[in-house]
Design an enzyme around this catalytic site. Structure first.
Site, PDB file in Angstrom:
ATOM      1  N   ASN A  59     -31.982  16.800  -7.601  1.00  0.00           N
ATOM      2  CA  ASN A  59     -31.647  15.505  -8.195  1.00  0.00           C
ATOM      3  C   ASN A  59     -32.955  14.707  -8.257  1.00  0.00           C
ATOM      4  OD1 ASN A  59     -30.759  12.962  -8.833  1.00  0.00           O
ATOM      5  ND2 ASN A  59     -29.704  12.592  -6.879  1.00  0.00           N
ATOM      6  N   LYS A  64     -33.559  11.962  -9.669  1.00  0.00           N
ATOM      7  CA  LYS A  64     -33.409  10.497  -9.697  1.00  0.00           C
ATOM      8  C   LYS A  64     -34.313   9.921 -10.802  1.00  0.00           C
ATOM      9  CE  LYS A  64     -32.189  10.716  -4.922  1.00  0.00           C
ATOM     10  NZ  LYS A  64     -31.801   9.989  -3.752  1.00  0.00           N
ATOM     11  N   HIS A 100     -22.569   9.663  -7.367  1.00  0.00           N
ATOM     12  CA  HIS A 100     -23.669   9.538  -6.403  1.00  0.00           C
ATOM     13  C   HIS A 100     -23.624   8.152  -5.755  1.00  0.00           C
ATOM     14  CE1 HIS A 100     -27.614   9.351  -4.618  1.00  0.00           C
ATOM     15  NE2 HIS A 100     -27.666  10.670  -4.732  1.00  0.00           N
ATOM     16  N   GLU A 124     -25.845   6.130  -4.935  1.00  0.00           N
ATOM     17  CA  GLU A 124     -26.706   5.105  -5.547  1.00  0.00           C
ATOM     18  C   GLU A 124     -26.000   4.477  -6.744  1.00  0.00           C
ATOM     19  OE1 GLU A 124     -30.192   7.565  -5.941  1.00  0.00           O
ATOM     20  OE2 GLU A 124     -30.491   7.456  -3.769  1.00  0.00           O
ATOM     21  N   GLU A 179     -22.538  14.040   0.707  1.00  0.00           N
ATOM     22  CA  GLU A 179     -23.794  13.340   0.973  1.00  0.00           C
ATOM     23  C   GLU A 179     -23.529  12.083   1.799  1.00  0.00           C
ATOM     24  OE1 GLU A 179     -27.057  14.403  -2.135  1.00  0.00           O
ATOM     25  OE2 GLU A 179     -26.018  12.610  -2.766  1.00  0.00           O
ATOM     26  N   GLY A 215     -32.472  10.080   1.809  1.00  0.00           N
ATOM     27  CA  GLY A 215     -33.830   9.541   1.826  1.00  0.00           C
ATOM     28  C   GLY A 215     -34.265   8.954   3.163  1.00  0.00           C
ATOM     29  N   SER A 228     -31.605  14.194   2.669  1.00  0.00           N
ATOM     30  CA  SER A 228     -32.831  14.518   3.411  1.00  0.00           C
ATOM     31  C   SER A 228     -33.055  16.010   3.634  1.00  0.00           C
ATOM     32  CB  SER A 228     -32.849  13.780   4.757  1.00  0.00           C
ATOM     33  OG  SER A 228     -32.929  12.385   4.549  1.00  0.00           O
TER      34      SER A 228
HETATM   35  P1  PGA Z   1     -32.674  13.024  -0.621  1.00  0.00           P
HETATM   36  O1  PGA Z   1     -31.594  12.637  -1.739  1.00  0.00           O
HETATM   37  O2  PGA Z   1     -32.749  14.515  -0.581  1.00  0.00           O
HETATM   38  O3  PGA Z   1     -33.956  12.398  -1.115  1.00  0.00           O
HETATM   39  O4  PGA Z   1     -32.194  12.451   0.651  1.00  0.00           O
HETATM   40  C1  PGA Z   1     -30.427  13.357  -1.913  1.00  0.00           C
HETATM   41  C2  PGA Z   1     -29.635  12.790  -3.054  1.00  0.00           C
HETATM   42  O5  PGA Z   1     -29.690  11.570  -3.258  1.00  0.00           O
HETATM   43  O6  PGA Z   1     -28.929  13.515  -3.763  1.00  0.00           O
END
Ligand code: PGA
Length: 248
Positions: free
Chosen positions: A10, A12, A96, A98, A165, A171, A209
């Site tokens: 992903n 982003k 997601h 976010e 998740e 993150g 992460s």
């Molecule tokens: P990350 O993000 O691996 O940077 O923690 C995972 C995601 O948002 O799908």
């Protein structure tokens, strides 16, 4: 559905045309893979470009979100699943955290799932609890609700992969202990099968992460069907090392 493990990136809000070199290296690494499937969910601005530039495709391309309307409409700045499909996307991340944080409710996500299924896109449906919900021991209730309000039995469930998740893990470099992760993944699989009366369990990925170091520990969680990888998927080396270390 395949029995291969999924390694899904992903990106982003990251990348430009020069980032094709990342995709190219990952694509070369994935030649003839019988064990795993790689999907890279990149910004909408790059899907068509990458798709055209990849001569031999060992990987799949996907999008990261869409508007819930089916085709076109007066929604400034938005893109529908119908439009994404035409760029060559085969997968789409929906739900997601976010996007949930910026306004996507379960009922909007459900509409997005429906419009994406109409386009025969494969859906990576994200679920997960936030830190307060975790502290209040509400994780399983939250997961149950997110599944219940976004998915229906009548959907083509073969097209839906779940990505667990935990919001507090994205993150942050914080990650669950294997024992707890196993318990949650088992819960999701059972919940889904019981609710939708499917013959088999759904595919469930872990995201949050994931990196080239902790993947060895995560590889011990046998219930997992793969990973959704954010930050570390923006580097071909880190992403490839994750796959290599998983099979070490
Ligand atoms: P990350 O993000 O691996 O940077 O923690 C995972 C995601 O948002 O799908």
């Amino acid at each position: 559905m395949t029995n291969k493990k999924y390694f899904i990136g992903n990106w982003k809000m990251f990348g430009d045309f020069n980032s094709f070199k990342i995709i190219k290296k990952i694509n070369q690494f994935c030649t003839n893979s019988k064990k795993y499937k790689v999907v890279l969910c990149v910004p909408n601005t790059l899907i068509h470009f990458f798709n055209k530039k990849l001569k031999f495709k060992n990987i799949y391309l996907g999008a990261q979100n869409c508007h819930h309307a089916d085709t076109y409409g007066a929604y400034t700045g938005s893109v529908s699943a119908y439009m994404l499909k035409k760029t060559g996307a085969e997968y789409i991340i929906l739900g997601h955290s976010e996007n949930r944080q910026s306004g996507d409710t379960n009922s909007i996500i459900k509409k997005k799932i429906e419009s994406s299924l109409k386009q025969k896109l494969n859906i990576i449906f994200c679920i997960g609890e936030n830190l307060a919900e975790r502290r209040n021991k509400k994780t399983l209730i939250v997961l149950r609700k997110q599944i219940k309000y976004c998915i229906e039995k009548k959907y083509n469930l073969n097209k839906i992969i779940i990505a667990y998740e935990p919001v507090w893990s994205i993150g942050t470099n914080k990650i669950l202990k294997n024992k707890e992760l196993e318990k949650i993944i088992r819960f999701i699989k059972k919940e889904y099968r019981d609710k939708f009366k499917t013959k088999s369990f759904p595919k469930v990925l872990y995201g949050g992460s994931v990196n080239q170091k902790n993947i060895s520990q995560l590889s011990l969680v046998r219930e997992l069907d793969g990973f959704l990888i954010g930050g570390a998927s923006q580097s071909s080396k880190k992403f490839i090392d994750i796959i290599k270390n998983y099979y070490k």
